[in-house]
Design an enzyme around this catalytic site. Structure first.
Site, PDB file in Angstrom:
ATOM      1  N   SER A  75      91.564  81.905  75.524  1.00 58.38           N
ATOM      2  CA  SER A  75      92.435  82.152  76.285  1.00 58.38           C
ATOM      3  C   SER A  75      91.637  82.597  77.716  1.00 58.38           C
ATOM      4  O   SER A  75      90.669  82.044  78.072  1.00 58.38           O
ATOM      5  CB  SER A  75      93.659  83.202  75.807  1.00 58.38           C
ATOM      6  OG  SER A  75      94.534  83.129  76.546  1.00 58.38           O
ATOM      7  N   ASP A 116      97.472  78.024  73.753  1.00 63.20           N
ATOM      8  CA  ASP A 116      96.564  78.924  73.485  1.00 63.20           C
ATOM      9  C   ASP A 116      95.948  79.220  71.969  1.00 63.20           C
ATOM     10  O   ASP A 116      96.573  78.994  71.111  1.00 63.20           O
ATOM     11  CB  ASP A 116      97.132  80.412  73.754  1.00 63.20           C
ATOM     12  CG  ASP A 116      96.232  81.441  74.161  1.00 63.20           C
ATOM     13  OD1 ASP A 116      95.335  81.803  73.116  1.00 63.20           O
ATOM     14  OD2 ASP A 116      96.789  82.202  75.097  1.00 63.20           O
TER      15      ASP A 116
END
Length: 448
Positions: free
Chosen positions: A57, A226
């Protein structure tokens, strides 16, 4: 999960390899930059270099930035990283939430509910500015050049493939990829050239951001979200790529949680959301670290004493053609108090966006109301992921630097490998480690 071992190292070399591991957390990524501004110069002073960077991320963004700067001195890297974060604004990451596009978002949401053909809401937020910003923030040609010339061994970012529902580590390296074991859910994919699409895929927070289509390499083509949904703390790939020492930066203390109150308050939606985010982005880091120090304490150190645990672990790995467990040195940087970043975010919000001051960016006050306003203790926690505010960023940079210096003050030699120094030893149980080995073996046999 890290197993303290590596069946294949990413590059040839005789010296110990150092990895930086950066988890995800949205705007909290400024804390990582602050910590690195202290740690990187100290590593350079010690004559050590960073060989591997792994991120998920926002950690993937910071990891790619470090890879692109590997040809610079530590002080210059720190200065550039701090500058990138100080210059960052919400408009560099997402489009305004409440504005001309809001009716279209509402219409798509309604179409999603009614299953109108061709009308879908991919996400609540529009992160299209991030694609342009990544091209400006990171010198991608320099990253490729640094890997090619061996200035950094590997750059790794972790995302989650939607079709396979599997974490994927995209790795740019000249070396060999780690051997895929039957019990390892993480898939390693070589990318000839790391690009913004791989980093955006790693940062596509579910619901908030839309999935990102990755087309290169073709064998891994898919829509991705993610990496934190499956593996927020990329310790395992760092070790598999050959790291002997790891610097891990976290956003919550690695100590055990405090006991909950006897009569907990009635939860609101924001409290539930914060709990889910906490499980995705915090607990994984702690679990991975506990496993790593378990291996250090009982499989590696116990080998010298000839313990039955060490013998069984060695036999298990030898039977599967894997190298014995290695002792991993670590450096850990995290806040002292749980919820510290949420408290900072809440205070900054009150100072900057409460009352008429909220007119400076109407998104934040409205987000606060959706999160329950002052009536929820989770507001600050959730805002801290999206509060790309210059004051909040500056406070996180300072907090990261202070916590990194606290680690160095406590560990003058930088590295540690003794669980007694940083973890409650009674939590690192031999039985739990044995049980994990049994689970690994069962998974391996089941997948054959």
């Amino acid at each position: 999960m890290p197993d303290g071992s590596s069946s294949t190292t990413a590059t040839n070399g005789t010296g110990p390899k150092t990895a930086i591991v950066l988890p995800g957390g949205g705007a909290r990524g400024a804390y990582e930059a602050g910590a690195l501004s202290v740690l990187l110069p100290e590593l350079e002073r010690r004559g050590e270099r960073v060989d591997i960077v792994c991120g998920t991320s926002v950690g993937a963004i910071n990891a790619a930035l470090l890879g692109s700067l590997a040809d610079r001195g530590a002080d210059e890297i720190a200065e550039i990283a701090l500058s990138r974060w100080r210059d960052m604004r919400k408009s560099d990451v997402i489009k305004p939430v409440f504005g001309p596009g809001l009716p279209l978002v509402a219409a798509r949401f309604l179409g999603e509910l009614l299953e109108v053909p061709g009308v879908r809401l991919a996400s609540v937020l529009d992160p299209s500015p991030l694609q342009r910003s990544l091209a400006q923030w990171i010198d991608w040609l320099a990253l490729h050049r640094n890997v090619k010339h061996g200035l950094i061994d590997a750059v790794c970012v972790v995302a989650t493939a939607l079709t396979r529902s599997q974490p994927v580590a995209f790795v740019e390296t000249k070396g060999r990829l780690p051997r895929q074991s039957a019990s390892d859910d993480l898939r390693y994919v070589r990318v000839p050239s790391m690009s913004p699409e791989h980093v955006r895929a790693s940062a596509a927070i579910p619901v908030l951001f839309p999935p990102v289509e990755v087309t290169v390499p073709k064998a891994a083509a898919d829509f991705y979200i993610d990496g934190g949904t499956r593996q927020n703390s990329p310790i395992a790939p760092a070790l598999a790529l050959g790291a002997d020492r790891v610097v891990i930066i976290g956003f919550e203390p690695f100590a055990p949680r405090a006991q909950p109150p006897e009569k907990p308050p009635i939860p609101r939606m924001a409290d539930v959301a914060a709990n889910i985010v906490d499980g995705l982005l915090v607990d994984q880091v702690s679990d991975d670290l506990q496993r790593m120090v378990s291996i250090n304490s009982f499989f590696v150190e116990g080998a010298a004493a000839g313990s039955s645990t060490s013998r069984s672990a060695r036999a298990y790995r030898t039977a599967r053609g894997r190298l014995p467990y290695r002792k991993i040195s670590y450096a850990l940087v995290a806040p002292e108090r749980r919820g510290e970043m949420g408290l900072i975010a809440d205070r900054v919000f009150r100072e900057r966006y409460s009352g008429l001051r909220g007119l400076r960016d109407i998104d934040y006050p409205l987000m606060s109301r959706l999160l329950g306003g002052d009536r929820t203790r989770a507001r600050g926690e959730l805002l801290s992921f999206l509060l790309f505010d210059e004051l909040f960023v500056e406070e996180l940079l300072a907090a990261g630097a202070a916590d990194a210096q606290r680690w160095l003050d406590r560990h003058p030699r930088f590295w540690c490998s003794d669980a007694a120094h940083d973890f409650h030893v009674d939590q690192v149980e031999t039985q739990a480690a044995r049980e994990q080995l049994a689970i690994d073996e069962w998974r391996s046999l089941r997948r054959r």
